[in-house]
Design a protein around this motif. Structure first.
Motif, PDB file in Angstrom:
ATOM      1  N   LYS A  56       0.818  -1.222   0.000  1.00 41.45           N
ATOM      2  CA  LYS A  56       0.000   0.000   0.000  1.00 41.45           C
ATOM      3  C   LYS A  56       0.846   1.265   0.000  1.00 41.45           C
ATOM      4  O   LYS A  56       0.610   2.179  -0.801  1.00 41.45           O
ATOM      5  N   HIS A  57       1.830   1.351   0.867  1.00 42.38           N
ATOM      6  CA  HIS A  57       2.634   2.572   0.965  1.00 42.38           C
ATOM      7  C   HIS A  57       3.513   2.769  -0.268  1.00 42.38           C
ATOM      8  O   HIS A  57       3.657   3.880  -0.771  1.00 42.38           O
ATOM      9  N   ALA A  58       4.076   1.695  -0.764  1.00 46.73           N
ATOM     10  CA  ALA A  58       4.898   1.782  -1.971  1.00 46.73           C
ATOM     11  C   ALA A  58       4.035   2.160  -3.171  1.00 46.73           C
ATOM     12  O   ALA A  58       4.446   2.952  -4.020  1.00 46.73           O
ATOM     13  N   ARG A  59       2.819   1.618  -3.237  1.00 42.02           N
ATOM     14  CA  ARG A  59       1.906   1.928  -4.337  1.00 42.02           C
ATOM     15  C   ARG A  59       1.589   3.415  -4.372  1.00 42.02           C
ATOM     16  O   ARG A  59       1.574   4.049  -5.426  1.00 42.02           O
ATOM     17  N   GLU A  60       1.360   3.997  -3.198  1.00 41.23           N
ATOM     18  CA  GLU A  60       1.080   5.436  -3.130  1.00 41.23           C
ATOM     19  C   GLU A  60       2.267   6.244  -3.644  1.00 41.23           C
ATOM     20  O   GLU A  60       2.098   7.230  -4.360  1.00 41.23           O
ATOM     21  N   ALA A  61       3.469   5.817  -3.299  1.00 41.03           N
ATOM     22  CA  ALA A  61       4.670   6.520  -3.768  1.00 41.03           C
ATOM     23  C   ALA A  61       4.851   6.336  -5.275  1.00 41.03           C
ATOM     24  O   ALA A  61       5.223   7.288  -5.983  1.00 41.03           O
ATOM     25  N   LEU A  62       4.590   5.139  -5.767  1.00 42.76           N
ATOM     26  CA  LEU A  62       4.756   4.874  -7.194  1.00 42.76           C
ATOM     27  C   LEU A  62       3.811   5.708  -8.050  1.00 42.76           C
ATOM     28  O   LEU A  62       4.132   6.042  -9.195  1.00 42.76           O
ATOM     29  N   GLN A  63       2.664   6.060  -7.517  1.00 35.07           N
ATOM     30  CA  GLN A  63       1.709   6.852  -8.279  1.00 35.07           C
ATOM     31  C   GLN A  63       2.308   8.188  -8.719  1.00 35.07           C
ATOM     32  O   GLN A  63       1.908   8.733  -9.741  1.00 35.07           O
ATOM     33  N   THR A  64       3.266   8.686  -7.969  1.00 30.75           N
ATOM     34  CA  THR A  64       3.866   9.969  -8.327  1.00 30.75           C
ATOM     35  C   THR A  64       5.273   9.853  -8.891  1.00 30.75           C
ATOM     36  O   THR A  64       5.729  10.762  -9.575  1.00 30.75           O
ATOM     37  N   CYS A  65       5.958   8.749  -8.640  1.00 29.15           N
ATOM     38  CA  CYS A  65       7.364   8.720  -9.042  1.00 29.15           C
ATOM     39  C   CYS A  65       7.737   7.615 -10.036  1.00 29.15           C
ATOM     40  O   CYS A  65       8.908   7.479 -10.373  1.00 29.15           O
ATOM     41  N   ILE A  66       6.778   6.855 -10.534  1.00 33.02           N
ATOM     42  CA  ILE A  66       7.116   5.844 -11.538  1.00 33.02           C
ATOM     43  C   ILE A  66       7.499   6.567 -12.839  1.00 33.02           C
ATOM     44  O   ILE A  66       6.881   7.576 -13.197  1.00 33.02           O
ATOM     45  N   PRO A  67       8.517   6.108 -13.526  1.00 30.99           N
ATOM     46  CA  PRO A  67       8.948   6.790 -14.758  1.00 30.99           C
ATOM     47  C   PRO A  67       7.833   6.845 -15.814  1.00 30.99           C
ATOM     48  O   PRO A  67       7.123   5.858 -16.035  1.00 30.99           O
ATOM     49  N   ASN A  68       7.692   7.998 -16.435  1.00 31.80           N
ATOM     50  CA  ASN A  68       6.669   8.173 -17.472  1.00 31.80           C
ATOM     51  C   ASN A  68       6.842   7.207 -18.626  1.00 31.80           C
ATOM     52  O   ASN A  68       5.867   6.845 -19.285  1.00 31.80           O
ATOM     53  N   GLU A  69       8.066   6.779 -18.875  1.00 31.94           N
ATOM     54  CA  GLU A  69       8.327   5.849 -19.977  1.00 31.94           C
ATOM     55  C   GLU A  69       7.614   4.512 -19.782  1.00 31.94           C
ATOM     56  O   GLU A  69       7.311   3.825 -20.750  1.00 31.94           O
ATOM     57  N   LEU A  70       7.326   4.159 -18.546  1.00 29.23           N
ATOM     58  CA  LEU A  70       6.564   2.931 -18.292  1.00 29.23           C
ATOM     59  C   LEU A  70       5.068   3.169 -18.478  1.00 29.23           C
ATOM     60  O   LEU A  70       4.308   2.225 -18.674  1.00 29.23           O
ATOM     61  N   ARG A  71       4.656   4.409 -18.425  1.00 38.34           N
ATOM     62  CA  ARG A  71       3.236   4.747 -18.550  1.00 38.34           C
ATOM     63  C   ARG A  71       2.807   5.019 -19.987  1.00 38.34           C
ATOM     64  O   ARG A  71       1.643   4.846 -20.324  1.00 38.34           O
ATOM     65  N   ASP A  72       3.714   5.503 -20.808  1.00 45.71           N
ATOM     66  CA  ASP A  72       3.314   6.061 -22.108  1.00 45.71           C
ATOM     67  C   ASP A  72       3.625   5.192 -23.324  1.00 45.71           C
ATOM     68  O   ASP A  72       3.734   5.694 -24.427  1.00 45.71           O
ATOM     69  N   ASN A  73       3.738   3.901 -23.140  1.00 44.29           N
ATOM     70  CA  ASN A  73       3.973   2.957 -24.244  1.00 44.29           C
ATOM     71  C   ASN A  73       5.309   3.154 -24.955  1.00 44.29           C
ATOM     72  O   ASN A  73       5.454   2.777 -26.111  1.00 44.29           O
ATOM     73  N   THR A  74       6.282   3.740 -24.287  1.00 46.07           N
ATOM     74  CA  THR A  74       7.608   3.913 -24.871  1.00 46.07           C
ATOM     75  C   THR A  74       8.191   2.573 -25.297  1.00 46.07           C
ATOM     76  O   THR A  74       8.870   2.485 -26.317  1.00 46.07           O
ATOM     77  N   PHE A  75       7.911   1.530 -24.543  1.00 48.52           N
ATOM     78  CA  PHE A  75       8.516   0.226 -24.799  1.00 48.52           C
ATOM     79  C   PHE A  75       7.583  -0.727 -25.544  1.00 48.52           C
ATOM     80  O   PHE A  75       7.834  -1.934 -25.585  1.00 48.52           O
ATOM     81  N   ALA A  76       6.534  -0.206 -26.143  1.00 50.28           N
ATOM     82  CA  ALA A  76       5.560  -1.067 -26.830  1.00 50.28           C
ATOM     83  C   ALA A  76       6.210  -1.905 -27.922  1.00 50.28           C
ATOM     84  O   ALA A  76       5.899  -3.086 -28.069  1.00 50.28           O
ATOM     85  N   SER A  77       7.128  -1.318 -28.674  1.00 53.11           N
ATOM     86  CA  SER A  77       7.748  -2.074 -29.768  1.00 53.11           C
ATOM     87  C   SER A  77       8.628  -3.211 -29.243  1.00 53.11           C
ATOM     88  O   SER A  77       8.713  -4.267 -29.860  1.00 53.11           O
ATOM     89  N   GLU A  78       9.271  -2.999 -28.088  1.00 50.84           N
ATOM     90  CA  GLU A  78      10.100  -4.052 -27.502  1.00 50.84           C
ATOM     91  C   GLU A  78       9.254  -5.198 -26.955  1.00 50.84           C
ATOM     92  O   GLU A  78       9.725  -6.320 -26.824  1.00 50.84           O
ATOM     93  N   LEU A  79       7.998  -4.917 -26.641  1.00 49.75           N
ATOM     94  CA  LEU A  79       7.132  -5.928 -26.024  1.00 49.75           C
ATOM     95  C   LEU A  79       6.145  -6.539 -27.010  1.00 49.75           C
ATOM     96  O   LEU A  79       5.206  -7.219 -26.603  1.00 49.75           O
TER      97      LEU A  79
END
Length: 79
Positions: A28-51
């Motif tokens: 729970k606590h880590a999830r709250e922190a991740l909501q603000t500090c996870i890299p945008n590249e993981l959110r915005d399909n930057t790695f879609a071609s690799e996957l």
């Protein structure tokens, strides 16, 4: 580390990073922190071609679950 993946993609490293963030998002606590500090590249399909490859189905699943856990995409209504 994620920013380095943008310049020099490594599917193997991306897989480990996704899994680590996913495990953190289960707390729970880590999830709250991740909501603000996870890299945008993981959110915005930057790695879609690799996957795109079928062999990366599990990594795609982990990334989708991570984004669900932190509230970036709504939960599945099928479960």
């Amino acid at each position: 580390m994620v920013l380095g993946l943008v310049e020099q993609p490594s599917v193997r490293l991306l897989k480990h990073i996704c899994r680590c963030y996913l495990r953190l998002s289960e707390n729970k606590h880590a999830r709250e922190a991740l909501q603000t500090c996870i890299p945008n590249e993981l959110r915005d399909n930057t790695f879609a071609s690799e996957l795109q490859d079928d062999s990366e189905k599990l990594t795609r699943k982990w990334l989708q679950q991570l984004l669900r856990n932190i509230g970036d995409i709504p939960p599945d209504n099928t479960s």
